[in-house]
Design a protein around this motif. Structure first.
Motif, PDB file in Angstrom:
ATOM      1  N   PHE A   1      56.984  15.518  71.963  1.00  0.00           N
ATOM      2  CA  PHE A   1      56.623  16.391  71.144  1.00  0.00           C
ATOM      3  C   PHE A   1      57.166  16.302  69.788  1.00  0.00           C
ATOM      4  O   PHE A   1      57.725  17.263  68.867  1.00  0.00           O
ATOM      5  N   GLU A   2      57.808  14.664  69.596  1.00  0.00           N
ATOM      6  CA  GLU A   2      57.498  14.732  68.003  1.00  0.00           C
ATOM      7  C   GLU A   2      57.142  15.546  66.839  1.00  0.00           C
ATOM      8  O   GLU A   2      57.625  16.087  65.582  1.00  0.00           O
ATOM      9  N   GLU A   3      55.505  14.707  67.728  1.00  0.00           N
ATOM     10  CA  GLU A   3      53.845  15.954  66.464  1.00  0.00           C
ATOM     11  C   GLU A   3      55.375  17.251  65.922  1.00  0.00           C
ATOM     12  O   GLU A   3      54.847  17.914  65.133  1.00  0.00           O
ATOM     13  N   PHE A   4      54.823  17.835  66.888  1.00  0.00           N
ATOM     14  CA  PHE A   4      55.871  19.219  66.726  1.00  0.00           C
ATOM     15  C   PHE A   4      57.307  19.579  65.755  1.00  0.00           C
ATOM     16  O   PHE A   4      57.391  20.513  65.079  1.00  0.00           O
ATOM     17  N   LEU A   5      58.203  18.831  66.393  1.00  0.00           N
ATOM     18  CA  LEU A   5      58.966  18.915  65.679  1.00  0.00           C
ATOM     19  C   LEU A   5      58.755  17.884  63.939  1.00  0.00           C
ATOM     20  O   LEU A   5      59.225  18.836  63.190  1.00  0.00           O
ATOM     21  N   LYS A   6      58.443  17.846  64.162  1.00  0.00           N
ATOM     22  CA  LYS A   6      57.691  16.759  62.245  1.00  0.00           C
ATOM     23  C   LYS A   6      56.565  18.090  61.197  1.00  0.00           C
ATOM     24  O   LYS A   6      57.079  18.734  60.274  1.00  0.00           O
ATOM     25  N   THR A   7      55.947  18.635  62.450  1.00  0.00           N
ATOM     26  CA  THR A   7      55.433  19.601  61.648  1.00  0.00           C
ATOM     27  C   THR A   7      56.268  21.191  61.797  1.00  0.00           C
ATOM     28  O   THR A   7      56.102  21.463  60.352  1.00  0.00           O
TER      29      THR A   7
ATOM     30  N   SER B   1      58.055  24.674  57.099  1.00  0.00           N
ATOM     31  CA  SER B   1      59.165  25.863  57.606  1.00  0.00           C
ATOM     32  C   SER B   1      60.459  25.619  56.912  1.00  0.00           C
ATOM     33  O   SER B   1      61.463  26.272  56.182  1.00  0.00           O
ATOM     34  N   LYS B   2      59.762  23.978  55.884  1.00  0.00           N
ATOM     35  CA  LYS B   2      60.820  23.598  54.843  1.00  0.00           C
ATOM     36  C   LYS B   2      60.239  24.745  53.111  1.00  0.00           C
ATOM     37  O   LYS B   2      60.394  24.318  52.325  1.00  0.00           O
ATOM     38  N   ILE B   3      58.536  25.194  53.748  1.00  0.00           N
ATOM     39  CA  ILE B   3      58.804  25.137  52.597  1.00  0.00           C
ATOM     40  C   ILE B   3      59.114  27.096  51.629  1.00  0.00           C
ATOM     41  O   ILE B   3      59.339  27.420  52.709  1.00  0.00           O
ATOM     42  N   GLY B   4      59.697  26.795  51.047  1.00  0.00           N
ATOM     43  CA  GLY B   4      60.225  27.630  50.355  1.00  0.00           C
ATOM     44  C   GLY B   4      61.221  27.390  50.316  1.00  0.00           C
ATOM     45  O   GLY B   4      62.719  28.847  50.045  1.00  0.00           O
ATOM     46  N   TRP B   5      62.209  26.519  50.847  1.00  0.00           N
ATOM     47  CA  TRP B   5      63.955  26.394  51.295  1.00  0.00           C
ATOM     48  C   TRP B   5      64.822  25.800  50.367  1.00  0.00           C
ATOM     49  O   TRP B   5      63.587  25.171  49.281  1.00  0.00           O
TER      50      TRP B   5
ATOM     51  N   VAL C   1      55.285  30.438  65.634  1.00  0.00           N
ATOM     52  CA  VAL C   1      53.791  30.291  64.748  1.00  0.00           C
ATOM     53  C   VAL C   1      53.476  29.213  65.440  1.00  0.00           C
ATOM     54  O   VAL C   1      52.538  27.742  65.776  1.00  0.00           O
ATOM     55  N   ILE C   2      54.399  27.450  64.612  1.00  0.00           N
ATOM     56  CA  ILE C   2      54.117  26.218  65.306  1.00  0.00           C
ATOM     57  C   ILE C   2      54.183  25.917  66.675  1.00  0.00           C
ATOM     58  O   ILE C   2      53.313  25.143  66.848  1.00  0.00           O
ATOM     59  N   SER C   3      54.965  27.003  67.788  1.00  0.00           N
ATOM     60  CA  SER C   3      55.080  26.573  68.995  1.00  0.00           C
ATOM     61  C   SER C   3      53.813  26.767  69.275  1.00  0.00           C
ATOM     62  O   SER C   3      52.838  25.985  70.006  1.00  0.00           O
ATOM     63  N   GLY C   4      52.718  27.666  68.683  1.00  0.00           N
ATOM     64  CA  GLY C   4      51.387  28.288  68.844  1.00  0.00           C
ATOM     65  C   GLY C   4      50.504  26.913  68.604  1.00  0.00           C
ATOM     66  O   GLY C   4      49.939  26.813  69.450  1.00  0.00           O
TER      67      GLY C   4
ATOM     68  N   ASP D   1      66.525  22.891  71.887  1.00  0.00           N
ATOM     69  CA  ASP D   1      66.483  24.184  72.431  1.00  0.00           C
ATOM     70  C   ASP D   1      64.533  24.903  71.895  1.00  0.00           C
ATOM     71  O   ASP D   1      64.104  25.044  72.940  1.00  0.00           O
ATOM     72  N   MET D   2      64.589  24.226  70.558  1.00  0.00           N
ATOM     73  CA  MET D   2      63.196  23.795  70.738  1.00  0.00           C
ATOM     74  C   MET D   2      61.439  23.709  71.584  1.00  0.00           C
ATOM     75  O   MET D   2      61.187  24.427  71.765  1.00  0.00           O
ATOM     76  N   VAL D   3      61.987  22.737  72.033  1.00  0.00           N
ATOM     77  CA  VAL D   3      61.576  21.741  73.269  1.00  0.00           C
ATOM     78  C   VAL D   3      61.183  21.949  73.806  1.00  0.00           C
ATOM     79  O   VAL D   3      60.299  22.341  74.802  1.00  0.00           O
TER      80      VAL D   3
END
Length: 399
Positions: free
Chosen positions: A2-8, A13-17, A90-93, A383-385
């Motif tokens: 799930f590396e692609e998931f974590l990368k995405t 998620s950092k947009i606006g951070w 959203v990113i999980s979906g 936990d996310m994975v």
């Protein structure tokens, strides 16, 4: 795997951070629009079909129409919020669609990003899912104004995300809706559970109390001759907290918003308006405590020689998620050897509105120290994975 998931997730998620202020990705502002365009580009990469509805909700879909599994949440944030709330779902979906994008599916998999879930810019909250499921009237939603007086309908049109009413999720007749989410509370981490399986969402009753006293100069006015609205309100808040503690963990009661007039250090407060939020999985208990709070407020007002007005705010009764879908999520956790806990969601989610039109459930993962709606909000990669694995296994059972 799930590396692609974590990368995405990290990328979007950092947009606006900002390290000092957290995330400021309020609905249909610059950073929310940037996140929306980024998720659309990701959907284009997997050749997903993309549509918008008249609430500005984004739908990305793959597969055919012989059945429909919808996964989603929201990407808008509260001001100075965290990176994980909403975005995780959203990113999980998106990752589930990516994993199945090269397979020939008879069923349709749909990712949805709901507009203005937080209600930070326009109220009420859950606006996108509320319009898409028929809970809210279109004219009502379009007429909502933000702090600058801008109407939701006008801003949505300018955003280029205004779609057709026919694209609403209720018109797609989904078979299932699953919303992965962070817990936003401390229970899973404290009790060392890896997954939370919500049974539903609790009753939430909000009332507005206005204590009305008399302004006067803070110096010359003797203590026994004052009509101090803030003293009355403060005693009410303290007593409410005591009551809630005696009934815990069955209920929570919170005063989180107060307006004081004239709000000058040298003037006795004349008016104090506050909102009392009461939540419990037990609907009857929540309404009983609402009644008790009304009686208590009047008793304190009489004691402190001030007047009182009480206005009903809003009420959302307890909803229960689909039992069969909950059992499938439980089976998925067992298959993956993950420790899970049945619980209720004490916060509202788009799943509440989706529950009105289809079989609905949620999958929750731990929030470190229970922090949420703040820059300290955090859930670990593991936990996310874990949550994503449960989602994937659940989708496998449904396909």
């Amino acid at each position: 795997m799930f590396e692609e998931f974590l990368k995405t997730f990290d990328e979007i998620s950092k947009i606006g951070w900002d390290e000092n202020n957290g995330v400021n990705r309020v609905a249909l502002t610059k950073f929310d629009l940037e996140a929306r365009n980024r998720i659309i580009s990701k959907l284009h990469e997997i050749n997903a079909e993309i549509n918008f509805d008249d609430a500005g909700n984004i739908y990305g879909s793959i597969g055919r129409n012989e059945g429909m599994i919808t996964i989603g949440s929201h990407m808008d944030s509260v001001p100075n919020g965290g990176r994980f709330d909403g975005m995780y779902g959203v990113i999980s979906g998106l990752e589930i669609l990516r994993l199945y994008s090269k397979e020939k599916l008879n069923e349709k998999l749909v990712l949805v990003d709901f507009t203005n879930e937080e209600g930070s810019r326009w109220q009420p909250d859950l606006q996108g899912s509320g319009l898409a499921t028929g809970v809210f009237d279109k004219n009502f939603i379009y007429s909502r104004t933000d702090s600058d007086g801008l109407k939701f309908g006008d801003v949505l049109k300018e955003s280029k995300f205004l779609g057709q009413e026919e694209n609403r999720i209720k018109n797609m007749h989904p078979d299932y809706y699953i919303e992965p989410h962070i817990e936003q509370g401390p229970v899973l981490e404290k009790e060392k559970y890896e997954i939370g399986i919500p049974l539903g969402i609790v009753t939430d009753v909000v009332d507005i109390y206005t204590f009305m006293g008399e302004s006067n100069q803070a110096g010359p006015t003797p203590m026994d001759m004052r009509k101090d609205a803030l003293v009355a309100a403060s005693k009410f808040i303290s007593k409410i907290n005591e009551i809630a503690n005696t009934l815990a963990p069955r209920i929570v009661m919170t005063v989180g918003e107060i307006k004081i007039l004239p709000n000058v250090y040298s003037v006795i407060p004349q008016i104090v308006e506050l909102k009392l939020d009461i939540r419990s999985p037990e609907k009857d208990l929540a309404y009983e405590e609402k009644k008790i709070a009304h009686e208590l407020a009047q008793e304190i007002a009489n004691e402190k020689n001030v007047s009182l007005k009480i206005k009903n705010g809003w009420a959302l009764d307890t909803i229960n998620f689909n039992e069969d879908l909950i059992k499938i999520i439980e089976k998925s956790c067992k298959d993956l050897n993950l420790k899970y806990k049945f619980m209720y969601s004490w916060a509202t989610h788009d799943a509440m509105n989706m529950n009105k039109i289809t079989d609905t459930a949620m999958i929750m993962i731990p929030s470190h120290n229970g922090r949420s709606h703040t820059k300290e909000e955090f859930s670990s990669d593991s936990d996310m994975v874990n949550g994503l694995k449960v989602l994937k296994k659940t989708v496998e059972y449904l396909l």
